[in-house]
Structures are given as C-alpha cells and as structure tokens.
Design an enzyme around this catalytic site. Structure first.
Site, mmCIF file in Angstrom:
data_model
loop_
_atom_site.group_PDB
_atom_site.id
_atom_site.type_symbol
_atom_site.label_atom_id
_atom_site.label_comp_id
_atom_site.label_asym_id
_atom_site.label_seq_id
_atom_site.Cartn_x
_atom_site.Cartn_y
_atom_site.Cartn_z
ATOM 1 N N HIS A 272 -33.898 55.231 11.897
ATOM 2 C CA HIS A 272 -33.383 54.935 10.771
ATOM 3 C C HIS A 272 -34.240 54.021 10.115
ATOM 4 C CE1 HIS A 272 -30.433 53.590 7.794
ATOM 5 N NE2 HIS A 272 -29.755 54.983 7.988
ATOM 6 N N ASP A 329 -25.812 60.760 12.355
ATOM 7 C CA ASP A 329 -26.106 62.337 12.550
ATOM 8 C C ASP A 329 -26.122 62.826 13.864
ATOM 9 O OD1 ASP A 329 -28.176 62.029 9.765
ATOM 10 O OD2 ASP A 329 -26.127 62.907 9.790
#
Ligand code: SDX
Length: 393
Positions: A272, A329
C-alpha cells in the site's frame, strides 16, 4: 512563480489538498471517518449512516437519517430510457466499463446537474439521485451479465437490503435476504467508503476542479478505480489465488515469483502506498471472512491459500523490509464470492462502497473553492528542431 518545480512522480510526497473527511495513519494502521474509527463504524453503524457522516460531517440524528434514507429511496429508479444503454453493451462487457458509462450518462437525464452554480437544494438532490440510482445500476449490470430480467427496487427495504434484493431477487419468487448477508454487505461497503486522497478520489477531485459536473467526475473516479493496482486488485486477488490453487497450491513458488525483479508478477492484495503496517480494513475483513464462511457453511479452498500466502509473505524479509502487508483487497473478494457475486462484479462493489467518499471529497473541494488542478512538469525533450519536408525525411 520562480519556475522552480519539485518532481514527485505519483505524488508520493505531495499534499494535494487540506481535508477534514478521512484521517489515516499509515505507520500505525489507523483509519477514521470524520474522527470516528472504522472499527466502531463497521460494527455499530449502517452504510447509509456512514454515507451521511462522510458527506455532511456528522452522524445523523434519527430524524436526519430517516429523511436521508427516505430521500434516497425515492430516487432508486433509473430513467427507463437508460435501459437502451444497458441493452447496447455486449453481455460480457466488464461491469466497470458499463458503470463508468452509465453514471456519466446520468447528466443526460438530469441536466440540472450540469450547472456548476446549483443552489444548495439542487446540489443535495443531485447527490441523492446518484446515491439512489447507483445501487440500482450496479444490480442491473449484474442481472444483465446473467441474461436475467432486472428487478425493480422495493422501497420498503433499507438501502443495503434493497440492493441485495435487486441483485439476488428473482421475478418468479420472493427471495429471502439472509441477515448475515445484509450485515456483511453493510460492513464491506462501510470499510470501502473513503480513503483520503487515493488514486480514484484524486481523479474525482481533479475532474471536478474544472467545474465539471458531479456525475462525470464520479464516472472518471470509477475508471481510475478499475485499474488492477487500485480497486481492480480485489478481482486480481481471486484470479491470483485461483491460479495458485490450480498450480497445486505451491505458495512458496508464487511468493518467490513476486520477489523476482525479472518477473512482473506481484502479490495482488499486498502492499500500500500509505499503510506500512496492516491495513486496518484488512484486519476487519479477514475476521469477517471467517465468520461469514462459517455462518454460511462455506469451505472455500482459496481462503486457506490466502491465509498461507499471508503467513509466508509476512515472514519473508523481502516483504518485511518493504513493509508489504495485506490490504483491503486481499480478503474482500473471498467474502464477495461467499455472498454469491462473480469475480467481475467485485470492483463494482468497491465503487458502490466508495461512492459517498467520492461525493464528500468532491463537495469539500467545491466548498473550499479550490483552483483547477494543473500540475507542472520537468521537460526533458528536444528544445529546438527545424521542420523537415516530408520528402526529405
Ligand atoms: C487500493 O491508495 C489507496 O488508499 C488505495 C486503496 C483505497 O482504499 O483507495 O487503499 C485501495 O488500491 C489498495 C491497493 C490495491 N493494489 C494491490 O493490491 C496491487 C498490488 N500492490 C502494488 O502494486 C503496490 O503495493 C501498490 C500499487 C499498492 C503501491 O505501490 P507503490 O506505493 O507505488 O509502491 P511501489 O510499487 O513503489 O513498491 C515499493 C516496493 C517495490 O520494490 P523495490 O523497487 O523497492 O525493490 O515494493 C515492491 C515493489 O516492487 N512491491 C511489491 C508489491 N507491492 C510493492 N512486490 C511484490 N508484490 C507486491 N504486491
């Protein structure tokens, strides 16, 4: 301007705006909407309550929430002429391409949305129409992919139940919507609702900064979210896990592939830009995953592979050094699948959750009268070239 330009490709260290909507601390793995922790909101609030909180800044009173839900329910129908657009799409066209086009086409039916100087009431209605119709459009895209007739909304239901009714309902008999599914969907939508200046939100802001209308700005955000490095990752994660399963489940082999600089393969759902710790949303979704699969009595082999992949990656120096952890996700697709959604619908579900966040950010940008977004560059091309006639090239 001194002409001095700081190059920051991908805006890794550039603050594009000041915002009071969402706070996240990447080092500590903290995410808050208008000051409320997502752990509490995911457990105690409804998605419509969180949408109100993000857009208007405070948790609604009972009367405000009832009115907000009522307004949204009154605008769940889409114009019948929009069905001509639906019918125009090839049946297997990707849901995100359909969603982006259909949301942009809303301005054709509601031209008042094109006026950049709408009154407060007109702007509120533009927002309510989008919130109400997006869920219907998403469910109709799903029905069309199956070749099934669409189901019209039943406004006695709350927002999430109505969405699930339109999605999984049948013309032939009344489908019972399992409260476990409603609660899981509610939680997933809340966890996706906003995430400060991510790629798709920045897109919504920059398109809106040209005084472009809300529907086209959100349509642009949907396109940005589609990319597998962003919202499209939830579909890519399941495709990756399926590939590992079909390949015999050799997790170590795939983790090594992800580390190999000569191999373009990445562990989807890992890493991320901001979180250099566990994505707090991934923690909640991982726990919800176990709960829901148990409650629905589903044993999904890819969940075991996901857990093994996480375990191996989190103990591997390559991932530890780069602070690559599972993100939102990584587990969400496993729940969507358990709820009955096909893989191609996962990113559309992300967009449905992110909608109130996009609207809130767009509204804040407009209220703050921010200038049109127009970054600079460092030019590295040719400077002086003289034209050469075609026959002489
Ligand atoms: C979302 O921004 C948001 O907030 C987004 C989001 C939201 O709510 O809006 O949180 C939603 O988009 C989550 C992210 C979903 N994407 C994926 O899961 C795709 C896989 N992840 C990546 O491609 C990547 O981690 C990004 C895109 C998420 C972040 O990329 P960055 O910040 O540009 O980091 P990078 O590509 O520069 O990587 C840094 C290093 C590199 O290695 P080195 O060059 O330092 O040797 O980490 C490596 C990368 O090769 N790396 C990975 C990896 N992610 C980064 N290596 C293997 N697998 C991965 N997944």
């Amino acid at each position: 301007q001194s002409g001095f330009v700081t190059l920051d490709t991908g805006y890794k260290n550039t603050g594009a705006t000041k915002s009071a909507i969402t706070f996240l601390d990447g080092e500590k793995g903290i995410l808050k909407y208008r000051g409320y922790g997502i752990e509490e909101l995911a457990e105690k609030a409804s998605f419509v309550e969180v949408a109100y909180l993000l857009i208007y800044g405070n948790l609604p009173t009972e009367a405000q929430l009832a009115d907000f839900q009522h307004q949204i329910s009154r605008h769940t129908l889409v114009h019948e002429d929009m069905k001509k657009f639906f019918d125009g799409f090839p049946s297997k066209s990707h849901p995100m391409g359909q969603l982006s086009s259909l949301v942009c086409s809303l301005s054709s039916f509601y031209p008042e949305s094109l006026n950049p100087n709408q009154t407060k009431e007109e702007f509120e209605l533009t927002i309510i129409k989008l919130l109400g119709k997006m869920a219907t459009i998403v469910s109709w895209i799903y029905k069309k992919s199956l070749g099934h007739p669409v189901i019209y909304p039943k406004n006695k239901f709350d927002y999430v139940t109505n969405f699930l009714y339109m999605t999984f309902g049948q013309r032939t008999e009344d489908v019972v919507i399992d409260p476990v599914v409603v609660n899981a969907m509610n939680q997933l939508l809340i966890l996706h609702a906003d995430h400060e200046q991510n790629c798709s939100t920045s897109t919504v802001r920059i398109v809106g900064s040209s005084d472009c209308n809300l529907y086209a700005s959100i349509s642009a955000g949907i396109s940005a979210l589609w990319g597998p490095l962003h919202g499209g990752a939830n579909q890519a994660v399941i495709e990756m896990l399926e590939k590992i399963k079909d390949d015999g489940g050799d997790v170590d082999k795939w983790v090594n592939k992800a580390k190999d600089k000569n191999d373009s393969f990445r562990l989807m759902g890992f890493g991320h830009r901001v979180y250099k710790n566990f994505d707090p949303r991934a923690k909640i979704i991982k726990k919800a995953c176990d709960d829901i699969l148990e409650k629905l009595g589903i044993n999904d082999p890819v969940l075991e592979i996901a857990k093994k992949l996480e375990e191996v990656a989190l103990s591997d120096p390559y991932f530890v050094e780069r602070k690559l952890y599972p993100n939102v996700d990584f587990y969400s697709g496993i729940i969507y699948r358990a709820l009955g959604f096909p893989t191609e619908m996962f990113t559309v579900l992300f967009a449905l959750g992110r909608l109130p966040g996009w609207i809130a950010q767009w509204k804040e940008m407009r209220e703050n009268k921010e200038p049109i977004g127009r970054p600079r560059q460092i030019y590295v091309g040719e400077i002086n070239r003289n034209f050469v006639a075609l026959e002489k090239r």
